[in-house]
Design a protein around this motif. Structure first.
Motif, PDB file in Angstrom:
ATOM      1  N   GLN A  81       0.826  -1.201   0.000  1.00 61.25           N
ATOM      2  CA  GLN A  81       0.000   0.000   0.000  1.00 61.25           C
ATOM      3  C   GLN A  81       0.865   1.258   0.000  1.00 61.25           C
ATOM      4  O   GLN A  81       0.571   2.237  -0.677  1.00 61.25           O
ATOM      5  N   GLU A  82       1.949   1.244   0.765  1.00 60.71           N
ATOM      6  CA  GLU A  82       2.862   2.380   0.801  1.00 60.71           C
ATOM      7  C   GLU A  82       3.520   2.604  -0.551  1.00 60.71           C
ATOM      8  O   GLU A  82       3.645   3.739  -1.032  1.00 60.71           O
ATOM      9  N   GLU A  83       3.937   1.501  -1.187  1.00 59.62           N
ATOM     10  CA  GLU A  83       4.564   1.603  -2.507  1.00 59.62           C
ATOM     11  C   GLU A  83       3.577   2.141  -3.534  1.00 59.62           C
ATOM     12  O   GLU A  83       3.913   2.986  -4.373  1.00 59.62           O
ATOM     13  N   ALA A  85       1.024   4.054  -2.904  1.00 61.22           N
ATOM     14  CA  ALA A  85       0.804   5.470  -2.613  1.00 61.22           C
ATOM     15  C   ALA A  85       1.934   6.322  -3.163  1.00 61.22           C
ATOM     16  O   ALA A  85       1.711   7.400  -3.723  1.00 61.22           O
ATOM     17  N   GLN A  86       3.164   5.839  -3.034  1.00 59.69           N
ATOM     18  CA  GLN A  86       4.314   6.571  -3.571  1.00 59.69           C
ATOM     19  C   GLN A  86       4.265   6.649  -5.092  1.00 59.69           C
ATOM     20  O   GLN A  86       4.559   7.691  -5.683  1.00 59.69           O
ATOM     21  N   GLU A  87       3.878   5.539  -5.731  1.00 60.24           N
ATOM     22  CA  GLU A  87       3.759   5.536  -7.196  1.00 60.24           C
ATOM     23  C   GLU A  87       2.659   6.491  -7.655  1.00 60.24           C
ATOM     24  O   GLU A  87       2.828   7.221  -8.641  1.00 60.24           O
ATOM     25  N   ALA A  89       1.641   9.169  -6.065  1.00 61.43           N
ATOM     26  CA  ALA A  89       2.129  10.532  -5.866  1.00 61.43           C
ATOM     27  C   ALA A  89       3.098  10.929  -6.967  1.00 61.43           C
ATOM     28  O   ALA A  89       3.071  12.060  -7.457  1.00 61.43           O
ATOM     29  N   ALA A  90       3.964   9.981  -7.373  1.00 64.76           N
ATOM     30  CA  ALA A  90       4.919  10.268  -8.438  1.00 64.76           C
ATOM     31  C   ALA A  90       4.193  10.518  -9.762  1.00 64.76           C
ATOM     32  O   ALA A  90       4.548  11.424 -10.521  1.00 64.76           O
ATOM     33  N   LYS A  92       1.119  11.617 -10.120  1.00 64.87           N
ATOM     34  CA  LYS A  92       0.425  12.900 -10.006  1.00 64.87           C
ATOM     35  C   LYS A  92       1.392  14.053 -10.238  1.00 64.87           C
ATOM     36  O   LYS A  92       1.081  15.010 -10.959  1.00 64.87           O
ATOM     37  N   LYS A  93       2.576  13.947  -9.643  1.00 60.91           N
ATOM     38  CA  LYS A  93       3.579  14.996  -9.813  1.00 60.91           C
ATOM     39  C   LYS A  93       4.008  15.100 -11.263  1.00 60.91           C
ATOM     40  O   LYS A  93       4.164  16.209 -11.802  1.00 60.91           O
TER      41      LYS A  93
END
Length: 261
Positions: A81-83, A85-87, A89-90, A92-93
């Motif tokens: 789930q953390e991975e 979320a990071q993907e 966010a990346a 989206k950026k």
């Protein structure tokens, strides 16, 4: 009297006794509580969980228990789930950066298009021709005869204008004469960019100097009645050279450059 103990199986001593159900349940519950507090436990398959006996059987609150393999699955789920979320966010950026670049490129293209349009409009303006006096008309035509002209005929055209009316350069060029011109009074002669010359006579005021560049419609002086005249007006000539006697038809000259007079 001697007493003897009753025969039978002795209960196991404390250090060899197997942990009771209450102790096992308490230890396993502590692990579940720790995982629940961190938000790790989600939805797990029912078979993976073992429930202790019902409350009415044990007089204890039922507690869900899990073993080490389930804890590992929960940890893996949290990491995934953390991975994710990071993907997310990346991504989206990256999308925001792409949108910013696209907007910047669009703004740049629009700015460049406006600049090109402005340059083209200015180029057309500098190549255009206008009447020397706005809203006027020809009061005396080209080659009109009479004793008032030393050559026997009119070498230009006269535009009706009260004294002090703004006089404009008819096109882009460079001033080659600016001052007194004898019978022409105060005059200006401009060499046009196409190699021809234009003359503006009988001025009450001169607003340019020799060597100065002018553009279409630029005010160069004010009309008047200086020189050999009977009243205020603008004498305008078109010539092939700056000298007197090289005159050409001013009306045809202006009309050939799009000026409607």
């Amino acid at each position: 009297m001697a007493f003897t103990c009753a025969t039978g199986k002795n209960r196991a001593s404390g250090k060899h006794r197997r942990p009771g159900r209450f102790e096992r349940t308490t230890a396993r519950a502590a692990g579940v509580a720790a995982l629940t507090a961190t938000g790790v436990i989600g939805t797990l398959a029912a078979p993976a969980l073992a429930a202790e006996p019902a409350a009415e059987q044990t007089s204890l609150i039922p507690v869900i228990t899990i073993d080490n393999s389930i804890a590992d699955q929960i940890a893996d789920q949290a990491a995934a789930q953390e991975e994710a979320a990071q993907e997310a966010a990346a991504l989206k950026k990256a999308a925001e950066e792409a949108a910013r670049k696209k907007a910047a490129e669009k703004a740049k293209q629009e700015r460049e298009a406006k600049e090109r349009a402005a340059r083209e409009a200015e180029r057309k303006r500098l190549l255009s021709y206008v009447a020397p006096i706005t809203g006027s008309y020809v009061s005396t035509g080209y080659l009109a005869g009479g004793a008032v002209w030393s050559s026997g005929s009119h070498t230009g055209i006269d535009f009706h204008a009260a004294s002090g009316t703004s006089v404009h350069a008819v096109a882009s060029g460079t001033v080659v004469e600016a001052g007194w011109g004898g019978s022409y009074g105060n005059q200006i002669v401009i060499k046009m960019n196409d190699g021809t010359y234009t003359q503006y006579g009988h001025l009450s005021s001169i607003g340019v100097s020799v060597g100065q560049s002018v553009t279409p419609g630029q005010q160069i002086g004010l009309s008047g009645a200086t020189g050999n005249v009977t009243g205020p007006h603008l004498h305008f000539e078109a010539r092939t050279s700056p000298e007197y006697g090289s005159d050409i038809d001013p009306v045809a000259y202006l009309r050939s450059h799009g000026v409607n007079i």
